[in-house]
Design a protein around this motif. Sequence first.
Motif, short mmCIF file in Angstrom:
data_model
loop_
_atom_site.label_atom_id
_atom_site.label_comp_id
_atom_site.label_asym_id
_atom_site.label_seq_id
_atom_site.Cartn_x
_atom_site.Cartn_y
_atom_site.Cartn_z
N LEU A 195 -2.66 75.06 -59.24
CA LEU A 195 -1.45 75.42 -59.96
C LEU A 195 -0.99 74.27 -60.84
CD1 LEU A 195 0.53 76.97 -56.96
CD2 LEU A 195 -0.98 78.16 -58.57
N THR A 196 -0.51 74.59 -62.02
CA THR A 196 0.10 73.59 -62.89
C THR A 196 1.51 73.30 -62.39
OG1 THR A 196 -1.16 74.33 -64.81
CG2 THR A 196 0.84 73.07 -65.24
N ALA A 197 1.84 72.02 -62.22
CA ALA A 197 3.14 71.62 -61.68
C ALA A 197 4.04 71.10 -62.80
CB ALA A 197 2.97 70.54 -60.62
N SER A 198 5.30 71.52 -62.74
CA SER A 198 6.33 71.03 -63.67
C SER A 198 7.66 71.15 -62.96
CB SER A 198 6.33 71.85 -64.97
OG SER A 198 7.34 71.38 -65.85
N ALA A 199 8.25 70.01 -62.58
CA ALA A 199 9.46 70.02 -61.76
C ALA A 199 10.39 68.89 -62.20
CB ALA A 199 9.10 69.86 -60.28
N THR A 200 11.67 69.01 -61.80
CA THR A 200 12.66 68.02 -62.22
C THR A 200 13.59 67.67 -61.07
OG1 THR A 200 14.11 69.81 -63.00
CG2 THR A 200 12.68 68.77 -64.63
N PHE A 201 14.13 66.46 -61.15
CA PHE A 201 15.18 66.00 -60.24
C PHE A 201 16.26 65.30 -61.06
CE2 PHE A 201 17.01 62.28 -58.08
CZ PHE A 201 17.78 62.93 -57.13
N LEU A 202 17.52 65.53 -60.69
CA LEU A 202 18.66 64.92 -61.37
C LEU A 202 19.71 64.53 -60.34
CD1 LEU A 202 20.39 64.29 -63.96
CD2 LEU A 202 21.22 66.64 -63.78
N ARG A 203 20.23 63.32 -60.47
CA ARG A 203 21.37 62.89 -59.67
C ARG A 203 22.37 62.20 -60.58
NH1 ARG A 203 23.69 61.58 -54.83
NH2 ARG A 203 24.87 59.62 -54.79
N ALA A 204 23.65 62.56 -60.42
CA ALA A 204 24.74 61.93 -61.16
C ALA A 204 25.90 61.68 -60.21
CB ALA A 204 25.20 62.81 -62.32
N SER A 205 26.57 60.55 -60.39
CA SER A 205 27.70 60.22 -59.51
C SER A 205 28.75 59.45 -60.29
CB SER A 205 27.23 59.39 -58.31
OG SER A 205 26.73 58.13 -58.73
N LEU A 206 30.00 59.57 -59.81
CA LEU A 206 31.13 58.85 -60.39
C LEU A 206 32.07 58.49 -59.25
CD1 LEU A 206 32.69 57.86 -62.92
CD2 LEU A 206 33.85 60.10 -62.94
N GLY A 207 32.42 57.22 -59.16
CA GLY A 207 33.27 56.79 -58.05
C GLY A 207 34.30 55.77 -58.47
N TYR A 208 35.20 55.49 -57.53
CA TYR A 208 36.22 54.45 -57.77
C TYR A 208 36.47 53.72 -56.45
CZ TYR A 208 40.36 52.01 -59.38
OH TYR A 208 41.24 51.02 -59.72
N SER A 209 36.59 52.39 -56.53
CA SER A 209 36.85 51.56 -55.36
C SER A 209 38.22 50.90 -55.49
CB SER A 209 35.79 50.46 -55.22
OG SER A 209 34.50 51.01 -55.04
N TRP A 210 39.02 51.00 -54.42
CA TRP A 210 40.31 50.32 -54.38
C TRP A 210 40.15 48.95 -53.73
CZ3 TRP A 210 39.88 55.51 -54.38
CH2 TRP A 210 40.76 56.24 -55.21
N TYR B 83 11.15 63.50 -64.19
CA TYR B 83 10.32 64.64 -64.58
C TYR B 83 8.97 64.49 -63.91
CZ TYR B 83 7.52 67.94 -67.22
OH TYR B 83 6.66 68.96 -67.56
N GLN B 84 8.53 65.53 -63.23
CA GLN B 84 7.30 65.51 -62.44
C GLN B 84 6.35 66.57 -62.99
OE1 GLN B 84 7.20 67.06 -58.11
NE2 GLN B 84 7.37 64.84 -57.86
N TRP B 85 5.11 66.16 -63.27
CA TRP B 85 4.15 67.12 -63.78
C TRP B 85 2.74 66.76 -63.31
CZ3 TRP B 85 5.57 62.82 -66.39
CH2 TRP B 85 4.60 62.11 -67.09
N GLY B 86 1.86 67.75 -63.37
CA GLY B 86 0.49 67.55 -62.94
C GLY B 86 -0.08 68.84 -62.39
N HIS B 87 -0.76 68.76 -61.23
CA HIS B 87 -1.28 69.99 -60.61
C HIS B 87 -1.30 69.84 -59.11
CE1 HIS B 87 -5.20 68.13 -59.78
NE2 HIS B 87 -5.18 67.62 -61.00
N VAL B 88 -1.36 70.98 -58.43
CA VAL B 88 -1.34 71.04 -56.97
C VAL B 88 -2.07 72.31 -56.54
CG1 VAL B 88 0.93 72.17 -57.00
CG2 VAL B 88 0.17 71.01 -54.93
N SER B 89 -2.76 72.27 -55.41
CA SER B 89 -3.42 73.47 -54.90
C SER B 89 -2.40 74.38 -54.22
CB SER B 89 -4.51 73.09 -53.89
OG SER B 89 -5.55 72.38 -54.53
#
Length: 442
Positions: free
Chosen positions: A272-287, A256-262
């Motif tokens: 400007l007031t900043a409010s942004a998000t990043f999400l990563r999800a993964s699922l794997g299998y190794s033989w 979660y990213q917040w703060g301000h930026v011109s």
Amino acid sequence: MKFRVLAVLGLLGWAPDARAQDGLQISGSIRARYEAIEGQPRAGGNASDQLPGLRTILRADWKHGPIELVGEIYDSREWNANPGTPLSTNDVNVMEPAQAYVMADLGAALGKGTKTTLQAGRMLARIGSGRLIASDDYRNSTNSYTGAIATTAMPGGYTSTLIYLMPHLRLPDDGVSLRDNRFALDSENANIALTGGVLAHQRKGSPLLSEISFIHFGERDAPGHPTRDRSLNNLGLRAGLDPRPGHWDAGFEGIYQWGHVSASTAANAATLTASATFLRASLGYSWAGKWKPHVLAEFDRASGDGTSGTYGHFDSLFGFRRGDLAPSGLYNAVGRANIASPGLRVEVTPSARLDAFIGWRGLWLADSHDSFSTTNVRDATGRSGDFAGHQFDTRLRWWVKPKRLRFEFDGVYLARGAFMKNAPNGRRGDTRYVSFNLIGYF
């Protein structure tokens, strides 16, 4: 220039081992690269382009007891660029002392059972997952920082990392100087800095890693270098199971990213007031077979800037991109900004000398009013839709001579979706990108 590159390629296979005695070690690498693109997806650049490049690294490492001194020079050059080539300091940075630091092993200075190291000076860095702070290796040049990193290993598998880092402003940064491979020392100042830390936990022998982080990035205008006066806080959570033959692996990271930026670099720009998000999800299998196949399903989402009045464009700061998303270089179109992207990847390792992967990603805009990822292709009205296309990505690496000479091929095919075709500054036609790399180590 062609003769120069061919001569380097001929020398790479027998680069000598230059290790010295008395705690001094000299090492380095030379990477010759040729990359080409048809159907450039980024706005404003040549529709087709090609770049031969050369990156030379020379490192000196001296150790004595608990003290280590490191100096490293990066020399990154490109040729054949013209004013329409999207060339930047990501590609060219000539004769730069990227590292000049001292590292001290402080032992149990912070208590019984702990081990603390302190690193100070100019340095490359990768903090946590590297998705906010890293020194990119695929790019021709890299991110370097001046400051300090304190790392403490504690009982029970806990590790804390505290940072104060000033990212380098790579110079020169004008188009003429970059095309001519001109030299200037990079600079840093306290007006632009990263502060914060990471607390990670992974017990010895366990595949489970968990992590919490807080990173603040602040910048203010410096002489000759106007900025957007970003003040961004980043609170991150990460957990993952490492890949193991015959087992499932998984990963999750949220920021979660917040703060301000011109609104721009102009001195009187609105804040400007900043409010942004990043999400990563993964699922794997190794033989556990001979080729060690690994299948990975993944999803990445970074928010975009819409019409709410709050600045929602996620800023990936100094993070890497090749490991998760796509190559940089002439392609450089897919990063952690205004993107929603499911993906599927198949990786194989037939031998200790050969590995490869092939992957697919669907590409959507998280917000249809913002530019797509790092392409600068935008429809502020939102009427061009939110589907950017299908990306097919592959990489093959082969040790021609183990530990001395390695070949790498990277290729991308982007089948453009409606947004990339119909946005006001979009283009018709699909994208094809290739890069051929030969890397010698000594």
